[in-house]
Scaffold this active site. Sequence first.
Site, short mmCIF file in Angstrom:
data_model
loop_
_atom_site.label_atom_id
_atom_site.label_comp_id
_atom_site.label_asym_id
_atom_site.label_seq_id
_atom_site.Cartn_x
_atom_site.Cartn_y
_atom_site.Cartn_z
N GLU A 99 -5.61 -0.29 -7.55
CA GLU A 99 -4.60 0.54 -8.22
C GLU A 99 -3.58 -0.39 -8.87
O GLU A 99 -3.04 -1.28 -8.20
CB GLU A 99 -3.88 1.44 -7.21
CG GLU A 99 -4.73 2.57 -6.68
CD GLU A 99 -3.99 3.45 -5.67
OE1 GLU A 99 -3.96 4.67 -5.87
OE2 GLU A 99 -3.44 2.92 -4.68
N ASN A 146 -3.67 6.42 -1.16
CA ASN A 146 -3.11 6.64 0.18
C ASN A 146 -2.36 7.96 0.27
O ASN A 146 -2.27 8.57 1.33
CB ASN A 146 -2.19 5.48 0.58
CG ASN A 146 -2.99 4.29 1.07
OD1 ASN A 146 -4.17 4.42 1.37
ND2 ASN A 146 -2.38 3.13 1.12
N HIS A 162 -2.70 -2.89 -5.94
CA HIS A 162 -3.07 -2.45 -4.59
C HIS A 162 -4.58 -2.51 -4.39
O HIS A 162 -5.33 -1.73 -4.97
CB HIS A 162 -2.55 -1.02 -4.37
CG HIS A 162 -2.93 -0.46 -3.02
ND1 HIS A 162 -3.21 0.86 -2.82
CD2 HIS A 162 -3.08 -1.07 -1.81
CE1 HIS A 162 -3.53 1.04 -1.55
NE2 HIS A 162 -3.45 -0.11 -0.92
N SER A 185 0.82 -1.21 0.00
CA SER A 185 0.00 0.00 0.00
C SER A 185 0.85 1.27 0.00
O SER A 185 0.34 2.36 -0.13
CB SER A 185 -0.92 0.00 1.22
OG SER A 185 -0.17 -0.20 2.39
#
Length: 704
Positions: free
Chosen positions: A459, A497, A447, A426
């Site tokens: 992702e 993130n 991800h 991540s």
Amino acid sequence: MSEQVSAFTLSYGDNGVAWLKIDVPDEKMNTLQSAFAEQVTDVLAELKKQSDIKGMVVYSGKPDNFIAGADIRMLAACNSAEEAEQLAAKGQELFAELEALPFHVVAAIHGPCLGGGMELALACHSRVCSDDDKTRLGLPEVQLGLLPGSGGTQRLPRLIGLANALDMILTGKQLRAKKAKKLGVADEVVPQSILLDIAEEQALKPKPKRKHSFQEWALGGNSLGRSLVFDQAAKKTREKTRGNYPAADAILEVIKYGLQNGMKKGLKVEAKRFGELVMTPESAALRSIFFATTAMKKETGSDAEPKSVHSVGVLGGGLMGGGISNVTATKAGYPVRVKDISNDGLLNAMAYNFKLLDKKRKRRIISKAQLQKQMMRITGGIDYTGFKSVDVVIEAVFEDLKLKHQMVKEIENNTKPETIFATNTSSLPIHQIAEAAERPENVVGLHYFSPVEKMPLVEVIPHERTSPETVATVVSLAKKQGKTAIVVGDKAGFYVNRILAPYMNEAASALLSGEPIEHLDNALLDFGFPVGPITLLDEVGVDIGAKIMPIMVRELGDRFKGPDVFETLLNDGRKGRKSGKGFYLYNTKKKTVDKSVYKLLNIEPEKKAEGLDLAMRCTLMMLNEAARCLDEGVVKSARDGDIGAIFGIGFPPFLGGPFRYMDQLGVNKVVELLNEHADKYGERFKPCEKLVAMAKENQCFYPL
């Protein structure tokens, strides 16, 4: 000029049954278009001339769909609420004529029957559905910020009662055939092979008289009962939408008005409200999401052809590994081999999958046999037995670079040379993980978000040496797993993130300045996020935040430095929900704030800022970072950035995503707000170069 081929074809059987086939030329799906009004008028005129028709079956010429809804592109062409109202009124008029035909009209439904297609089926006198899993009935207009505009708000409550109709229209939920029959939306559910035969039998029976259930009589005629149901529905809706979705209030109003004042007046108000909703910014934003996801379904992520995938390996049987194996086996339908270092890990993955499937079995979505068949697709071991044949390995082990390097080496030694290594990291840059690979072209980031079986986004992160074929293969795999994939740049935190971190940091800063936990969470819920930031930290896990933040600071600089609270919380055993304590208490019936956390962090809680000011303070950090990501090529387009934020972290969908929201506010205004916040709270709010340049040139992210 060749005459346009009609989407509606009439034919006649010797037994007096007319057959109306709907088949939109050159399209995979049947959708209703404004241009069809004339064609339907012609069909109705022809039917009225016939004197020997005993019944009619309406069916689709497409192999796997009835009518997937109205073509919403026609709404973009409306320049005023009046124009959109006219569209709805025309649909109402044609469906009313269909309903008024003197013989029995039966809809034979196989595949999606949604929106305008469902409204057409409701105007028929009976509905026969195939029992196929593809068959779904629903009125999902609310998800586009609209209400059903061709009679749906008036016919459905009269057919299945008020409470069930409100539940369907306010949520936009889609019913499987069996559930549709149980509720009374469908009259028969039969195998697809005999769908048309049964529909024909029905059509030859007399036109059914309207059934008045006691519930409908009570709720349609008894104002007290009706008020009670509406009050409950309004309360529930308000809790969910917090006033951010005008369509929900309009739906309640229109259904209530129609039941009080009769069908004719109800239809008039339905068309009027529909027209008004089409012109709202909320509907425009929600429709933009629909168009974006539709376009993304056709994209492959690169110019190469994807490799064919026959089986998948998963490393790690934890929460992520369990979820990844689930969507791979049940949605994509591939055999999955899970490897963990211990039998406990494997048991955990198996138990996780069984629990998810058993929930579906209990809800009668799948049978016991289907549950067993899907469970048999997942096998596991504590070594690499069975990995020789896998085409893709998805790694879901701890966020530790050394461990990831070890995984890359082991996979290269135990699989085919062409096997793809996809890492579900991540935050660690993919090129750093690929440094340990002999075949870096096969290494890519994939991800997922937790819980994997629910979160729609993934992702895809290529590093500079990832082959285009590898990218295309994992994008194709992600789609089969039921995901929307965005290809993002290989920088720490990737996109989702990275924009989430400054937002969370800002919420933590506000907390340390004394803002109460529930005030902060409520402020962001009112703004439109699905969960508040403090709740989110508890859900994700304080330990995960503690691991990710230093990586972001190391790779991206000091603006990612958050307040120093992680260590204090972890030393006190507060990991969040998983450890039973974090900012909230989890061993109580009702989720309540753990007041002892204030003492631990040295905080005197006191509301100082208004909710909206707090929400803007946190969200501005996210907007600024999103603009930076676009500038650096972390996301390829504003569209990808909007979809990533909405599907990855629940950015308020009615705002259309960070970039559409900045356009709505005006980039000038965003820069002004950031500067004001920089003066008040510090340099971290300074607007990025891209926003400053765009404001100077008066630019927006989506050209008008």
